[in-house]
Every structure is written in structure tokens, then in C-alpha cells.
Design an enzyme around this catalytic site. Structure first.
Site, short mmCIF file in Angstrom:
data_model
loop_
_atom_site.label_atom_id
_atom_site.label_comp_id
_atom_site.label_asym_id
_atom_site.label_seq_id
_atom_site.Cartn_x
_atom_site.Cartn_y
_atom_site.Cartn_z
N TYR A 1 22.10 -5.52 -2.78
CA TYR A 1 21.16 -4.60 -2.15
C TYR A 1 19.71 -4.95 -2.47
O TYR A 1 18.87 -4.09 -2.62
CB TYR A 1 21.49 -3.15 -2.54
CG TYR A 1 22.94 -2.80 -2.30
CD1 TYR A 1 23.43 -2.72 -1.00
CD2 TYR A 1 23.84 -2.60 -3.36
CE1 TYR A 1 24.77 -2.44 -0.77
CE2 TYR A 1 25.18 -2.33 -3.12
CZ TYR A 1 25.63 -2.25 -1.83
OH TYR A 1 26.95 -1.98 -1.60
N CYS B 1 0.82 -1.22 0.00
CA CYS B 1 0.00 0.00 0.00
C CYS B 1 0.85 1.26 0.00
O CYS B 1 0.91 1.99 1.01
CB CYS B 1 -0.92 -0.01 1.21
SG CYS B 1 -2.03 -1.40 1.14
N GLU B 2 1.56 1.48 -1.07
CA GLU B 2 2.39 2.67 -1.26
C GLU B 2 2.40 2.97 -2.75
O GLU B 2 2.59 2.07 -3.56
CB GLU B 2 3.85 2.40 -0.85
CG GLU B 2 4.10 2.19 0.60
CD GLU B 2 4.15 3.49 1.42
OE1 GLU B 2 4.37 4.56 0.83
OE2 GLU B 2 3.97 3.39 2.64
N1 LLP Z 1 32.95 0.24 0.93
C1 LLP Z 1 32.24 1.11 1.67
C2 LLP Z 1 32.89 1.86 2.74
C3 LLP Z 1 30.87 1.30 1.40
O1 LLP Z 1 30.17 2.16 2.11
C4 LLP Z 1 30.26 0.55 0.35
C5 LLP Z 1 28.84 0.72 0.05
C6 LLP Z 1 31.05 -0.35 -0.38
C7 LLP Z 1 32.40 -0.46 -0.06
C8 LLP Z 1 30.51 -1.18 -1.48
O2 LLP Z 1 30.01 -0.42 -2.53
P1 LLP Z 1 29.61 -1.12 -3.93
O3 LLP Z 1 30.84 -1.73 -4.52
O4 LLP Z 1 28.58 -2.16 -3.64
O5 LLP Z 1 29.06 -0.02 -4.74
N2 LLP Z 1 21.93 0.43 -1.18
C9 LLP Z 1 22.60 1.15 -2.23
C10 LLP Z 1 24.09 1.08 -2.13
C11 LLP Z 1 24.65 1.57 -0.80
C12 LLP Z 1 26.13 1.38 -0.73
C13 LLP Z 1 26.64 1.63 0.62
N3 LLP Z 1 28.07 1.47 0.73
C14 LLP Z 1 22.10 0.63 -3.57
O6 LLP Z 1 21.24 -0.24 -3.61
O7 LLP Z 1 22.54 1.12 -4.61
#
Ligand code: LLP
Length: 408
Positions: free
Chosen positions: A367, A338-339
Site C-alpha cells: 500500500y 502543500c498539505e
Molecule cells: N482480501 C480482501 C477481500 C481485501 O479487501 C484485502 C485488503 C485483502 C485480502 C488483503 O489484506 P492484507 O492482507 O493486505 O491486510 N490501504 C490500506 C489497506 C487496505 C486493505 C484493503 N483490502 C493500508 O494501507 O493499510
């Protein structure tokens, strides 16, 4: 789609398993992960960054399923954890503490104590106050702890504003002046060995230049201190959501960084690049309705299983499980929650579907499940791991009892 997810005989497969078989056995919605794709993504990063001598720490916040962590551990990759519970989870999956990096802007005293007690290899520190607390805890334990200072370089990377972390308005890291100050007064922290600088500037980075700027600034700050020679450049390597975006490959990041990284020990913390395109979310159509000249396809997956479209306007391709032969028509694919933001795709192209037909939401291995919620009392979906012709449920579907247990 990729070599792990493809049509054969008119229907969608993951490696050697038809997705219909999984749906019929465990129901929908269900997350399905390909081991082959995870390993291929790891190899790609190893090939790109191996020549730089980089060590890889998988950012387990992207997908923390224990069985998947086991696969990643066996591939020789360490992990980046952001909470005490993530450290505990990594250890349960068999990852030795020495290969765990602990990051996070708000680590509690209890979490830091736990990290020191189990012997975490490396802690990324994000403030002067955290340095002081960590020094006290290390002194109490007569331990020398290896740390990196997380720099907030004040750069604006090319990505969605919700996942940029290295700019002046972001809570993350330490600004350059304060970081230089900590380095200059290192003797205030006799139990902390400041071995490096950490510069994760954001996720899904669509260009390399901001990373280069951040790395150069980190090097300038470290330069006067000859024992600070590790650079943790974080994660952020982008993936091709939708298959046709022009995104830089890990190899291009490595090539661009190579000339400036000579003499430095490198660490990277990829999350998404390892797991995103290794997972899909299998769902079933509940109803189709046409109104105001739109076709709404209502499926049994929603923003509670996959928050990314609602939170970031993320676009995940949605394809039918039965290979399309009919003409494709535009559809809004929505869930039961419901959004008004419970729209998984506002611009899907699907064949005419009816109740019971199945669809797959692609590139959701990162994610996806980790951000799932129980809003509207929805039960979080199971996760399935596929390896060749084998598949197994690596997390079962939640039950009503699971949800009510904490209130009894
Ligand atoms: N290292 C640090 C310090 C981080 O904060 C993050 C992600 C990563 C590595 C890994 O990043 P990646 O390689 O996955 O881009 N929920 C969001 C993404 C949040 C990421 C948070 N930090 C999404 O669904 O796009």
C-alpha cells in the site's frame, strides 16, 4: 529492519546492494524491494497454512508491480484481484486465470464479463443483485461459474477503523440472514456453483478472536449445505510496523483456526504480510529547519509517494542511510506537498542531517506505490527490485510528458 535491510560498513544495504548506489543511479525518491524478503514471507505463510491445506492468493492491491508479481507467481502463489485491470495485470505477469480470485463490492458488468471470458477461477460475490447479474452472464455463456458468498459477519476486529471491513457499518459483504437466504434458494442460480464463503474482516488484524468468530458464523451458515465446504478467510495478517509491536504471527492464526477447520478447504488472501517489510522508500533531505522548538526535516518524498501516515496515522520508521554515530534527535519528517498532513513521521529519531543526506522510510512495500498520486503534479517514483547483488529498475520514474499525455 530485517536480514534484507541492514547496515554494513557504515551504510544501509538491501541484500547485496548499497542503497547509495541505487540513489546515485536513479535518484530519489525511489521504492526498493527485496526479492529475498518477499520469498521468505511467502514461505512463512506456506509453513503456517500448508498443514491446513490452504491455497494462498496474494492480494495484489497491496503492490501490483509486474516484476514483483512475476516473483510471487513463480513461488506458486495465486492472486486476489479487485478490478478488471488488476486481472489484466495479473495475466500480464503470467498468472493463469484459474489461479485468480476476483473480489470487490462494485464489480461492473464489463468486469464480470471479462472475468468470465478469460476463465477466472473463482468470484467472491458481495450482494444478491450481483448474484443475479452473474447468473445472467454465466447463462448467456453456458458456463458454470464457481463463486463464494462474501459474508459480513458484523464483527469488530482490532484494527484501524479505516481498514475494518466486517462490521455492520461497512459496505462489504452480505449480512448473515441474506446470505442464508441465497444458500437456501440456490436453485435460482443454476449457472453458479456456490462452493464457499468468504470472510475478510479487515487488515492489520491485531487479534485473532474476531477472525475466529467470523469463521464460526460462516461455518454455521454453510453447515446445512454439504457442498459449501470452502472458507476463504481473506487477508489481514498483520506486520510489525516499527519492529516492536506485539502482533500475532501467521502461525498463530493457523494454530487458532486449525481445530475448527477440519474438513474444510481453506483459502487465504494475504497482501501486506507478503510485501510490506520487503520494501523501503529511499529519499533525500532537501532542507532542515528549526522552529518553535521543533526540527523539521524536509525530504523529497511525501504523502504522494506514501499516503499511509496521512490517511491512517500509520507509523513507518525512518532511518538514515548513513549509519548513525551521532546522538539521535527528535525530528518531524515532512514532504514538499502543500498539505498540513504531509508528515511522514511526527516522531522520528534521526542524527543531525543536512541537505543531500539520505533517509529510508521502512515497511512500505504494501500500500505504498499502489496508493501514490500525482497531487501537486508530482511524478510518481521509480521502483527497483533487488535480488542478491543484482538490482534493476522495474518501473521507471514518471515524466512530465507521462502526466500531460492524456490531456493533449
Ligand atoms: N482480501 C480482501 C477481500 C481485501 O479487501 C484485502 C485488503 C485483502 C485480502 C488483503 O489484506 P492484507 O492482507 O493486505 O491486510 N490501504 C490500506 C489497506 C487496505 C486493505 C484493503 N483490502 C493500508 O494501507 O493499510
Amino acid at each position: 529492519m530485517n536480514e534484507s535491510f541492514f547496515y554494513r560498513g557504515g551504510t544501509l544495504w538491501c541484500e547485496g546492494v548499497p542503497l547509495d548506489a541505487i540513489a546515485e543511479s536513479v535518484g530519489t525518491p525511489v521504492y526498493v524491494y527485496s526479492v529475498a524478503r518477499v520469498l521468505r514471507n511467502i514461505r512463512k505463510l506456506q509453513t503456517a497454512f500448508g498443514p491446513l491445506g490452504a491455497s494462498i492468493h496474494y492480494s495484489l492491491k497491496a503492490n501490483a508491480n509486474l516484476a514483483l508479481l512475476g516473483v510471487i507467481n513463480e513461488a506458486g502463489v495465486g492472486v486476489d484481484a479487485v478490478s478488471g485491470a488488476e486481472i489484466a495485470r495479473a495475466r500480464l505477469a503470467g498468472i493463469p486465470p484459474s489461479r485468480i480470485v476476483f473480489a470487490g463490492v462494485g464489480k461492473t458488468r464489463a468486469e464480470l464479463e471479462y472475468a468470465l471470458d478469460v476463465g477466472i477461477g473463482w468470484i467472491n460475490v458481495e450482494s444478491q443483485a450481483e448474484m443475479a447479474l452473474l447468473e445472467t452472464l454465466a447463462a448467456d455463456r453456458r458456463q458454470i461459474v464457481t463463486v463464494a458468498l462474501r459474508l459480513n459477519p458484523g464483527v469488530q476486529p482490532a484494527t484501524h477503523r479505516h481498514i475494518a471491513t466486517g462490521h455492520a457499518g461497512a459496505k462489504f459483504g452480505i449480512e448473515p440472514g441474506a446470505l442464508a437466504d441465497i444458500l437456501e434458494h440456490r436453485e435460482a442460480y443454476p449457472h453458479l456453483f456456490i462452493a464457499g464463503i468468504h470472510v475478510h474482516i479487515g487488515s492489520q488484524l491485531m487479534r485473532i478472536d474476531a477472525t475466529l468468530d467470523a469463521v464460526r458464523l460462516a461455518q454455521q451458515l454453510a453447515d446445512p449445505h454439504s457442498d459449501v465446504r470452502t472458507l476463504n478467510i481473506g487477508g489481514g495478517f498483520p506486520v510489525r510496523y516499527g519492529g516492536n509491536e506485539n502482533v500475532p504471527e501467521p502461525g498463530e492464526f493457523a494454530e487458532a483456526l486449525k481445530p475448527v477447520l477440519d474438513g474444510w478447504h481453506i483459502m487465504i488472501e494475504p497482501g501486506r504480510a507478503i510485501v510490506a517489510d520487503a520494501g523501503l522508500l529511499l529519499a533525500s533531505v532537501l532542507y532542515v529547519k528549526e522552529q518553535y522548538e521543533r526540527r523539521f526535516v524536509i525530504i523529497d518524498a511525501s504523502m504522494t509517494e506514501l499516503l499511509r501516515p496521512a490517511l491512517y496515522g500509520a507509523e513507518h520508521p525512518i532511518i538514515p542511510v548513513r549509519e548513525p554515530v551521532d546522538e539521535m534527535v527528535p525530528a518531524m519528517v515532512v514532504g514538499p506537498v502543500c498539505e498540513s498532513t504531509d508528515v511522514l513521521s511526527a516522531s522520528a529519531l534521526l542524527p543531525p542531517l543536512g541537505a543531500g543526506d539520505r533517509v529510508a522510510v521502512l515497511d512500505v512495500g504494501a500500500y505504498g506505490m499502489v496508493m501514490a498520486s500525482n497531487y501537486n503534479m508530482r511524478l510518481r517514483p521509480p521502483e527497483v527490485l533487488v535480488e542478491g547483488r543484482q538490482w534493476r529498475v522495474v518501473r521507471r520514474r514518471e515524466t512530465l510528458d507521462d502526466l500531460l499525455r492524456l490531456e493533449q
